[in-house]
Write a protein that holds these residues in place. Sequence first.
Motif, mmCIF file in Angstrom:
data_model
loop_
_atom_site.group_PDB
_atom_site.id
_atom_site.type_symbol
_atom_site.label_atom_id
_atom_site.label_comp_id
_atom_site.label_asym_id
_atom_site.label_seq_id
_atom_site.Cartn_x
_atom_site.Cartn_y
_atom_site.Cartn_z
ATOM 1 N N ASP A 1 -27.446 70.721 -4.374
ATOM 2 C CA ASP A 1 -28.764 70.702 -5.004
ATOM 3 C C ASP A 1 -29.271 72.136 -5.103
ATOM 4 O O ASP A 1 -28.978 72.972 -4.242
ATOM 5 C CB ASP A 1 -29.747 69.874 -4.177
ATOM 6 C CG ASP A 1 -29.423 68.387 -4.221
ATOM 7 O OD1 ASP A 1 -28.661 67.968 -5.118
ATOM 8 O OD2 ASP A 1 -29.930 67.653 -3.347
ATOM 9 N N VAL B 1 -31.499 77.431 -2.246
ATOM 10 C CA VAL B 1 -32.799 77.906 -2.714
ATOM 11 C C VAL B 1 -32.598 79.341 -3.184
ATOM 12 O O VAL B 1 -32.334 80.235 -2.376
ATOM 13 C CB VAL B 1 -33.860 77.845 -1.604
ATOM 14 C CG1 VAL B 1 -35.198 78.369 -2.113
ATOM 15 C CG2 VAL B 1 -34.001 76.415 -1.079
ATOM 16 N N LEU C 1 -28.287 72.350 0.018
ATOM 17 C CA LEU C 1 -29.392 72.796 -0.831
ATOM 18 C C LEU C 1 -29.360 74.311 -0.930
ATOM 19 O O LEU C 1 -29.360 75.008 0.087
ATOM 20 C CB LEU C 1 -30.737 72.333 -0.262
ATOM 21 C CG LEU C 1 -31.987 72.899 -0.954
ATOM 22 C CD1 LEU C 1 -32.053 72.440 -2.415
ATOM 23 C CD2 LEU C 1 -33.257 72.493 -0.198
ATOM 24 N N LEU D 1 -42.390 76.888 1.243
ATOM 25 C CA LEU D 1 -41.119 76.179 1.091
ATOM 26 C C LEU D 1 -40.978 75.084 2.132
ATOM 27 O O LEU D 1 -40.548 73.961 1.818
ATOM 28 C CB LEU D 1 -39.956 77.173 1.210
ATOM 29 C CG LEU D 1 -38.554 76.577 1.093
ATOM 30 C CD1 LEU D 1 -38.308 76.051 -0.310
ATOM 31 C CD2 LEU D 1 -37.497 77.627 1.464
ATOM 32 N N HIS E 1 -42.929 72.192 1.148
ATOM 33 C CA HIS E 1 -42.418 71.540 -0.052
ATOM 34 C C HIS E 1 -41.192 70.665 0.226
ATOM 35 O O HIS E 1 -41.054 69.571 -0.334
ATOM 36 C CB HIS E 1 -42.069 72.606 -1.088
ATOM 37 C CG HIS E 1 -41.691 72.059 -2.427
ATOM 38 N ND1 HIS E 1 -42.537 71.272 -3.187
ATOM 39 C CD2 HIS E 1 -40.552 72.184 -3.154
ATOM 40 C CE1 HIS E 1 -41.944 70.934 -4.317
ATOM 41 N NE2 HIS E 1 -40.735 71.468 -4.319
ATOM 42 N N ILE E 2 -40.285 71.137 1.100
ATOM 43 C CA ILE E 2 -39.029 70.394 1.309
ATOM 44 C C ILE E 2 -38.937 69.776 2.698
ATOM 45 O O ILE E 2 -37.984 69.051 2.983
ATOM 46 C CB ILE E 2 -37.795 71.299 1.085
ATOM 47 C CG1 ILE E 2 -37.710 72.392 2.167
ATOM 48 C CG2 ILE E 2 -37.821 71.916 -0.300
ATOM 49 C CD1 ILE E 2 -36.446 73.232 2.081
ATOM 50 N N ASN F 1 -34.076 82.610 -5.411
ATOM 51 C CA ASN F 1 -35.276 83.171 -6.035
ATOM 52 C C ASN F 1 -34.997 84.458 -6.813
ATOM 53 O O ASN F 1 -35.924 85.191 -7.165
ATOM 54 C CB ASN F 1 -36.363 83.423 -4.977
ATOM 55 C CG ASN F 1 -35.841 84.173 -3.769
ATOM 56 O OD1 ASN F 1 -34.909 84.972 -3.872
ATOM 57 N ND2 ASN F 1 -36.436 83.919 -2.608
ATOM 58 N N LEU G 1 -32.744 74.672 -5.947
ATOM 59 C CA LEU G 1 -34.169 74.896 -6.170
ATOM 60 C C LEU G 1 -34.312 76.325 -6.650
ATOM 61 O O LEU G 1 -34.123 77.272 -5.883
ATOM 62 C CB LEU G 1 -34.968 74.673 -4.880
ATOM 63 C CG LEU G 1 -36.456 74.998 -4.952
ATOM 64 C CD1 LEU G 1 -37.154 74.155 -6.020
ATOM 65 C CD2 LEU G 1 -37.125 74.774 -3.585
ATOM 66 N N SER G 2 -34.596 76.488 -7.946
ATOM 67 C CA SER G 2 -34.731 77.818 -8.521
ATOM 68 C C SER G 2 -36.177 78.277 -8.410
ATOM 69 O O SER G 2 -37.089 77.619 -8.915
ATOM 70 C CB SER G 2 -34.304 77.801 -9.992
ATOM 71 O OG SER G 2 -34.553 79.059 -10.598
ATOM 72 N N LEU G 3 -36.372 79.409 -7.742
ATOM 73 C CA LEU G 3 -37.713 79.966 -7.553
ATOM 74 C C LEU G 3 -37.879 81.278 -8.305
ATOM 75 O O LEU G 3 -38.800 82.032 -8.025
ATOM 76 C CB LEU G 3 -37.991 80.175 -6.061
ATOM 77 C CG LEU G 3 -38.026 78.914 -5.196
ATOM 78 C CD1 LEU G 3 -38.246 79.274 -3.734
ATOM 79 C CD2 LEU G 3 -39.107 77.947 -5.671
#
Length: 246
Positions: free
Chosen positions: A120, A89, A87, A134, A137-138, A91, A122-124
Amino acid sequence: MSKIVTDDNPLEPKSEMLKIVNLEFVEKNYPHERQSIVDGLIRTGSVMNIIAAPKVGKSFIASNLAMCLITGSDFLGFPIARQGRTLVVDNELHLETLSYRYRATRTAMNVPEDQRHMIDMLSLRGVPCDIPMLHKHIGGTRPGHYSAIILDAFYKLIPSGISENDNTAMGGIYTQLERLATEMDCAVVVIHHSSKGFQGDKSLSDVGAGAGTISRSVDAHMVIRPHETPGMCVCEALVRSWKQPD
């Protein structure tokens, strides 16, 4: 869309975390080190910093690590021990830029298109989200689903009102990252920037913006600094549960 919320005190330990045990119990029940993710660097439940100066290519380093984790290719000479889903992440970058950079990395590393689903994202970018948010959330993701979670970049995940120069606050933030890594049975890799100015005369543990606890709290602290030869870099690391790498 999932609603992101935060705990009033996300760092408060649960009662089962404070259980006192004796050495006999520890030796019988924990006879081996935790499973390795990247041999020589990180294990499950561990946190690693990757520190580099601006324009060295921290985001490309992150994409390189992600490709190595899904393919099993060595990362900067360190063997991948637990190949698996990753994953990312991010930002800082728009999804269009992420697409371009990861495609460039994947093509350069000859990673087949049919392995793209193993990363995977996750664009922040433009989304206010700090580390406690975070985690909330995950954190419910099945343990072991990811081999690693890459956080790029750390400074934008620091909660509002907290300074990266505050040792106590940064210690608490890294404690939460350790909890996230343990709960999700993976490694957490933090992409962070070095402080301003010349870095060559600093010890490894002093390279990195902010409080000293940022380097002391992690299981691996990797620093990538420009070499005197243009276009080249020097990679060094300090580790906690391995022999120190050359």
